[in-house]
Design an enzyme around this catalytic site. Structure first.
Site, mmCIF file in Angstrom:
data_model
loop_
_atom_site.group_PDB
_atom_site.id
_atom_site.type_symbol
_atom_site.label_atom_id
_atom_site.label_comp_id
_atom_site.label_asym_id
_atom_site.label_seq_id
_atom_site.Cartn_x
_atom_site.Cartn_y
_atom_site.Cartn_z
ATOM 1 N N LYS A 135 -1.982 -13.875 -0.717
ATOM 2 C CA LYS A 135 -2.313 -12.465 -0.485
ATOM 3 C C LYS A 135 -3.298 -12.036 -1.553
ATOM 4 O O LYS A 135 -3.285 -12.575 -2.670
ATOM 5 C CB LYS A 135 -1.054 -11.608 -0.583
ATOM 6 C CG LYS A 135 -1.187 -10.243 0.054
ATOM 7 C CD LYS A 135 -0.904 -10.271 1.549
ATOM 8 C CE LYS A 135 -1.231 -8.937 2.194
ATOM 9 N NZ LYS A 135 -0.809 -8.904 3.603
ATOM 10 N N ASP B 258 -5.525 -6.278 6.008
ATOM 11 C CA ASP B 258 -4.238 -5.625 5.737
ATOM 12 C C ASP B 258 -4.599 -4.144 5.569
ATOM 13 O O ASP B 258 -5.665 -3.714 6.054
ATOM 14 C CB ASP B 258 -3.571 -6.214 4.472
ATOM 15 C CG ASP B 258 -2.128 -5.740 4.284
ATOM 16 O OD1 ASP B 258 -1.249 -6.216 5.012
ATOM 17 O OD2 ASP B 258 -1.871 -4.872 3.429
#
Ligand code: NDP
Length: 448
Positions: free
Chosen positions: A128, A168
């Site tokens: 991430k 995201d």
């Protein structure tokens, strides 16, 4: 040593090493708390220190992102990429652009991603990244200059067989486009280093829809296991971005009614339901005009709830689709008292530990994010396959694969919960099923 003591020791080390990183510690604790029965059955994981290794990212990258606004002023943001675990494949996971981004938030997301990607059955490791940049109120040119600067550094660390980021919060089609363009320019390579790309340059049909659709498919599987359907169900949805939008669309298709949406300023309550026409307004409002959800209330004459989340609205099913820790213990109690029996998490870790405790105790059909929102990364995995083959599959084909994957994830969670003595507990089921596959791959690959 007893399983509980082993787990406690690991957690204490994580606390010491990651002092003050509350979101990361919350995510680690939830997974470790599920693993007691697994450790008892598999002493080989303890000998190989799998727990100690799985909580430590393989690599952490932090970098400066300088950029200039339209007036020529210079700004400096902080960029990150956490390459968490590559036992199952190249690191894979989104990029978040939001002012709250910090190591703790990205580490919790990267950690969750490892187990989520494992559940998809596709060959993807977990990672991430992101930046504390706030795209709100910035012009397209400012966003482009920022994305180019961010990718100039990130490009050293990613690649189609190394690390493949996606979107995201704050990173949608526009940002992916600007970053892809910059990567191509630096490397002189047209290659699948990002997913969520535009359809004419390597993107997959259904990728924008996948997380929201997948979260509804997961809830549908939980309902099916209880001989129920969505027909006539009243649903609350939070957020109004990518995940919320396609959650509402799929709920409408399946005969349910979505009665709420929100953003960071407040929520709307539309008792007649956000139908196709009103949803089209939301897509234009959020994706093109980049306005606030209050404008929905103004346009359609429904209630705007300033600063309030939707969890006190009476519903059968709830779809948290905004951000972490948006349902606290009291919200969970209110949802349950109002008759909500299904919670499917489109967002990552939207329920606090107190809320999860309530859902599990009251036998709510509760699909945790790492299972329920895995549809997004699953279709990202399918985008990678299409890029490798230089093919594009039809939307029907991708949607069918997405449905099959969500059904398979549900089954894995259901079966693992049964096998380890916690039937119906999808939290433990998801953590255990996700963990075992990664742990076995780590054992096979030796001490790395
Ligand atoms: P978007 O940026 O498209 O939308 C985010 C939405 O959540 C916006 O309505 C935003 O409101 C709201 N929001 C963000 N931060 C907060 C906050 N602190 N408090 C209240 N509301 C907030 O993001 P996505 O829809 O892509 O992501 C939503 C969630 O889903 C995140 O948890 C993400 O990690 C998760 N997720 C996303 C996937 C994807 O494929 N996109 C895949 C799997 C999970 P505002 O505009 O006011 O900030």
């Amino acid at each position: 040593m007893a399983a509980n003591s082993i787990i406690q020791n690991v957690y204490e080390t994580v606390q010491k090493r990651n002092h003050g990183e509350t979101e990361f510690l919350q995510a680690v604790k939830e997974v470790l708390d599920s693993l007691g029965p697994v450790i008892e059955k598999h002493p080989e994981y303890v000998d190989a220190k799998i727990l100690d290794r799985i909580v430590e990212p393989e690599r952490q990258i932090m970098f400066r992102v300088p950029w200039q606004d339209d007036k020529g002023n210079v700004h400096v943001n902080r960029g990150f990429r956490f390459e968490f675990n590559s036992a199952l494949g190249p690191y894979k996971g989104g990029l978040r652009f939001h002012p709250t981004v910090c190591a703790s938030i990205l580490k919790f997301l990267g950690f969750e991603q490892v187990f989520k990607n494992s559940l998809t059955t596709l060959p993807m490791g977990g990672g991430k990244g992101g930046c504390d940049f706030d795209p709100k109120g910035k012009s397209d040119n400012e966003v482009m200059r920022f994305c180019q600067s961010f990718m100039t550094e990130l490009s050293r660390h990613i690649g189609p067989d190394t690390d493949v980021p996606a979107g995201d919060i704050g990173v949608g089609g526009r940002e992916i486009g600007f970053m892809f363009g910059q990567y191509k320019r630096i490397k002189n390579e047209f290659t699948g280093i990002l997913t969520g790309k535009g359809l004419s340059w390597g993107g997959s049909l259904i990728r924008p829809e996948a997380t929201g659709y997948g979260s509804v498919y997961f809830a549908q599987e939980m309902l099916k296991a209880n001989n129920d359907t969505f027909e006539g169900k009243v649903c609350t949805v939070s957020g109004s971005g990518n995940v919320a939008q396609y959650t509402v669309q799929k709920l409408n298709e399946l005969g349910a009614k979505a009665v709420s949406l929100s953003d960071s300023a407040g929520s709307i309550y539309d008792p007649d339901g956000v139908d196709a026409e009103r949803l089209a307004f939301v897509l234009e409002l959020k994706n093109v005009k980049r306005g606030r959800i209050k404008e929905y209330a103004d346009k359609f004459g429904v209630e705007y709830r300033d600063g309030k989340r939707p969890w006190d609205i009476k519903c059968d099913c709830a779809f948290p689709s905004a951000t972490q820790n948006e349902i606290d213990g009291n919200d969970a109690k209110t949802l349950i008292a109002n008759g909500c029996t299904v919670v499917s998490e489109g967002a990552n870790m939207p329920s606090t530990p107190e809320a999860v405790e309530q859902f599990v105790a009251k036998k709510t059909l509760y699909g945790p994010g790492k299972a329920a929102n895995a549809g997004g990364v699953a279709v990202s995995g399918l985008e990678m396959s299409q890029n490798s083959q230089r093919l594009s599959w039809t939307s029907e084909a991708v949607d069918q694969k997405l449905q099959d994957i969500m059904a398979a994830i549900h089954q894995q969670c259901f079966d693992a919960a049964e096998e380890y003595g916690v039937p119906g507990n999808y939290v433990a089921g998801a953590n255990i099923a996700g963990f075992v596959k990664v742990a076995d791959a780590m054992l096979d690959q030796g001490l790395v």
